[in-house]
Design an enzyme around this catalytic site. Structure first.
Site, mmCIF file in Angstrom:
data_model
loop_
_atom_site.group_PDB
_atom_site.id
_atom_site.type_symbol
_atom_site.label_atom_id
_atom_site.label_comp_id
_atom_site.label_asym_id
_atom_site.label_seq_id
_atom_site.Cartn_x
_atom_site.Cartn_y
_atom_site.Cartn_z
ATOM 1 N N ASP A 325 0.871 -1.009 -0.051
ATOM 2 C CA ASP A 325 0.220 0.008 -0.109
ATOM 3 C C ASP A 325 0.935 1.133 -0.077
ATOM 4 O O ASP A 325 1.935 1.075 0.332
ATOM 5 C CB ASP A 325 -0.881 0.089 1.403
ATOM 6 N N ASP A 630 -3.748 -2.164 5.616
ATOM 7 C CA ASP A 630 -4.136 -1.496 6.940
ATOM 8 C C ASP A 630 -5.599 -1.219 6.850
ATOM 9 O O ASP A 630 -6.179 -1.428 7.965
ATOM 10 C CB ASP A 630 -3.470 -0.029 7.319
ATOM 11 N N ASP A 634 -8.287 -4.432 2.418
ATOM 12 C CA ASP A 634 -6.975 -5.247 2.296
ATOM 13 C C ASP A 634 -7.024 -6.688 2.885
ATOM 14 O O ASP A 634 -6.252 -7.552 2.439
ATOM 15 C CB ASP A 634 -5.695 -4.570 2.690
#
Length: 716
Positions: A325, A630, A634
């Site tokens: 990410d 996070d 995800d």
């Protein structure tokens, strides 16, 4: 056709509802049909089934057979050791299991507990579980959205959706419909269940509840995602199968040779064959593996990588691709002013985050507020501002307020500007309709002034002149400012502008009408969430180690590309073609996706499905994939990846529970160090296996050689 692309009237007609809400009787009828607004509970396996799963391994079968055989031979110590190893391994597996179930529970805890809903023509508070499609719900600042809503009306409504989209900044919401192919992060006409209202208020109609919400869809994905065996598990399964076959064949051959060729009694040959099998089985191997991995877990913890599953330690050492990410992992998640443009020059700003270390530079030379153009701009940005940055007791600087305003206050501190002596008389607060904030007040030297900051296009329309050192106030050069704004935008910067005007001496109130025309345009600043310096070094180290790094983010393509270029994830040669958007991924076939996953390193505006497809495509090409995340969006991909890595500080509980490894510092550099540690552990494990196998092989060969050669059996 999605609700986000329908008009308000179309949505209400489809739901057979209106803006006045439902009656209690109708709501009860729909509740009986649709079911409660909660996520379905997964039926857990029984304890007996969970225990039985821990023994479903071919090497464990071999060890259990060895335990039985050694017990028959009355080798009680050997039997005890072997059974102890099997039981310990089963206990470890039992403790680690249930990761996905815990992740689902983490999502359920995020859901709103109650909601303000219009029933029978009046506003009432009910349990969020009782909401049904067609209910009209009211949202206020601080509320958690109780269901998926199609917005009917909003006033300065901003919603933080980072758990769903990965985008750190709150999203402005409104009732206007958007394109059908808009991703979740661009569906501004929707408010999604579990997201948080950060400012403003709004009213929306419920279009999805329970499993039919966006978060419910992710919940379903988590429960359906298949978890792959780790490289170590695959290798040990292959080894166990091959070893079992080899032992069986050699034991049978040995029995036949001793019986037929040398005429040994069948009883003696049976004992010899069993002894050979027991000697050949590396009963200490599972124990050595467990101890080696446990030591690795402790070593990795010292490097801020908390391991939740033992075998993931070894898997990290086998990783070939890291999908990361952007926000908070590769970047600091602290907005920072990078560039300044006034009519007199273009400045750069050094330093990152809210720590006010850095300088303002003009032609690479430091400048101060002695320059009137810079002073005027910083004054407006800092005074028309509600955020605060201050140094904490631990020496770390903290920001209270909106991140963009925090970046502007940090710029002021870097420049040595103090706004504490400015008096504020009145203000026009920021609202999404006009996209600006203005304050009426008095400077420390008694000057009355109105200072304005906001979107560049809105301030340019309201300005007639511009400020410069040489000319004072001159005619606004609209085209020149558009070029400066475009230059910042193309580099992925978020651009804000500042302006001012001198009010009447006795003016005590300020309205939006006062700002309609006649502002003096002061300049623009470019803001970005900057890369972590240590992450840049770690990406270079990964590349040297043969590990590819790919950025998968919910952010805009221009922002993603700018950060990727700065971090050397992609090169300048490919330009805008280096980014693949979620819309393009959606249109790609599985075959096309394999090539895309291989050839591209930056993916923007992605949804949970896109991330999952990308990881599957990489795995089908033989890659061992580590995935960081996070947000709740995800969690499915973290579960599917060979190693899921969650953020310990800003990660949701659902994400942490779905991951094998949790980073205590949310830093990409910790991933690189953990991979390095994983490779060391893998090497140690390989050496341990190479040591123990010859030892067992030697014991077995002594027995086999004695039988084949016709010597006396080496048994007592």
């Amino acid at each position: 056709m999605g609700e986000h692309s329908r008009t308000v009237e179309e949505v209400l007609e489809r739901l057979n509802a209106d803006k006045g809400g439902l009656t209690t009787a109708e709501a009860r009828r729909r509740l009986a049909t649709e079911g409660p607004n909660r996520l379905p509970d997964a039926r857990p396996d029984s304890l007996i089934k969970r225990i039985a799963k821990q023994f479903n391994d071919i090497l464990i079968y071999v060890l259990l057979v060895a335990a039985v055989v050694t017990a028959v031979l009355q080798h009680w110590i050997d039997s005890g050791v072997i059974l102890g190893v099997v039981v310990i391994n089963a206990a470890i597996g039992l403790v680690q299991e249930g990761k996905a179930e815990a992740a689902l529970e983490g999502i359920r805890k995020m859901l709103s507990l109650d909601a303000q809903v219009r029933r029978d023509g009046r506003w009432v508070t009910i349990a969020a579980e009782e909401l049904v499609p067609g209910d009209v719900v009211r949202l206020r600042s601080g509320d958690r959205v109780p269901a998926d809503l199609r917005l009917l009306a909003t006033t300065n409504l901003q919603v933080e959706e980072s758990a769903l989209t990965g985008e750190s900044l709150p999203v402005e919401k409104g009732p206007d419909s958007v394109d059908e192919d808009a991703g979740v992060g661009d569906r501004t006409s929707m408010a999604f269940s579990s997201s948080l209202v950060t400012s403003g208020r709004g009213v929306g109609v419920v279009v999805g509840t329970g499993a039919n919400t966006e978060i419910g869809r992710i919940n379903t994905m988590i429960s359906e995602v298949e978890t792959l065996a780790t490289p170590l598990t695959k290798a040990m399964n292959r080894f166990g199968a091959q070893l079992s076959i080899a032992i069986g064949v050699l034991a049978a051959a040995m029995f036949a040779i001793g019986l037929i060729v040398h005429g040994n009694p069948p009883g003696d040959m049976m004992i010899a064959s069993i002894s050979f099998a027991v000697a050949a089985i590396p009963e200490g191997l599972p124990a050595i593996m467990t101890i080696t991995l446990a030591i690795g877990v402790q070593r990795m913890a010292k490097r801020n990588a908390i391991t939740r599953r033992l075998t993931s330690v070894e898997t990290l050492g086998s990783v070939t691709v890291i999908c990361s990410d952007k926000t908070g992992t590769l970047t600091k998640n602290e907005m920072t002013v990078r560039a300044i443009a006034t009519a007199d020059g273009t400045y750069t700003v050094s330093g990152t985050g809210y720590q006010p270390d850095g300088q303002v530079l003009l032609d690479d030379a430091p400048v101060t507020l002695d320059r009137p153009d810079l002073l005027a701009l910083v004054e407006a940005l800092a005074v028309a501002n509600d955020a605060e940055v201050s140094e904490g007791e631990d020496g770390q600087w903290v920001m209270i307020g909106e991140p963009t305003e925090g970046a502007l206050q940090t710029l002021a501190v870097k420049c040595g500007f103090d706004c504490s002596e400015y008096d504020r008389v009145d203000e026009v607060p920021f609202e999404s309709e006009h996209k600006l904030m203005a304050t009426l007040g008095q400077s420390p030297d008694g000057r009355p002034l109105v200072l304005v900051k906001g979107a560049p296009d809105r301030l340019l329309k309201r300005s007639s002149t511009q400020h410069s050192i040489q000319d004072g106030e001159s005619a606004l050069d609209h085209a020149w400012w558009e070029e400066r704004i475009a230059e910042m935008t193309v580099h992925g910067l978020r651009v804000l502008a500042a302006a001012r005007y001198a009010p009447h001496e006795n003016q005590r109130s300020l309205s939006l009408d006062d700002l309609d025309d006649g502002l003096v345009f002061l300049g623009v600043v470019g803001i970005v969430d900057p890369p972590r310096p240590e992450a840049i070094e770690s990406i270079a180290a990964c590349r040297r180690a043969g590990i590819a790094v790919k950025m998968i983010t919910g952010d805009h393509p221009a922002t993603a590309l700018a950060i990727a270029l700065e971090m050397d994830i992609v090169s300048n040669e490919r330009g805008d073609d280096a980014v693949m958007s979620g819309v393009e991924l959606e249109a790609a076939t599985d075959e096309e996706l394999h090539a895309i996953a291989r050839d591209y390193s930056v993916f923007a505006r992605t949804s949970p499905e896109h991330k999952l497809r990308l990881v599957k495509a990489l795995q089908s090409a033989g890659e061992v994939v580590a995935m960081t995340g996070d947000g709740v969006n995800d969690a499915p991909t973290l579960k599917r990846a060979d190693v899921g890595v969650a953020m310990g500080i800003k990660g949701t509980e659902a994400t942490k529970e779905a991951a094998e490894i949790v980073l205590a510092d949310d830093n990409f550099a910790s991933i690189e160090r953990a991979v390095e540690e994983g490779r060391t552990i893998y090497d140690n494990l390989r050496k341990a296996i190479l040591f123990i196998l010859p030892t067992n092989g030697a014991e077995a060969l002594v027995i086999m050689f004695a039988v084949v050669a016709g010597f006396a059996l080496p048994l007592t």
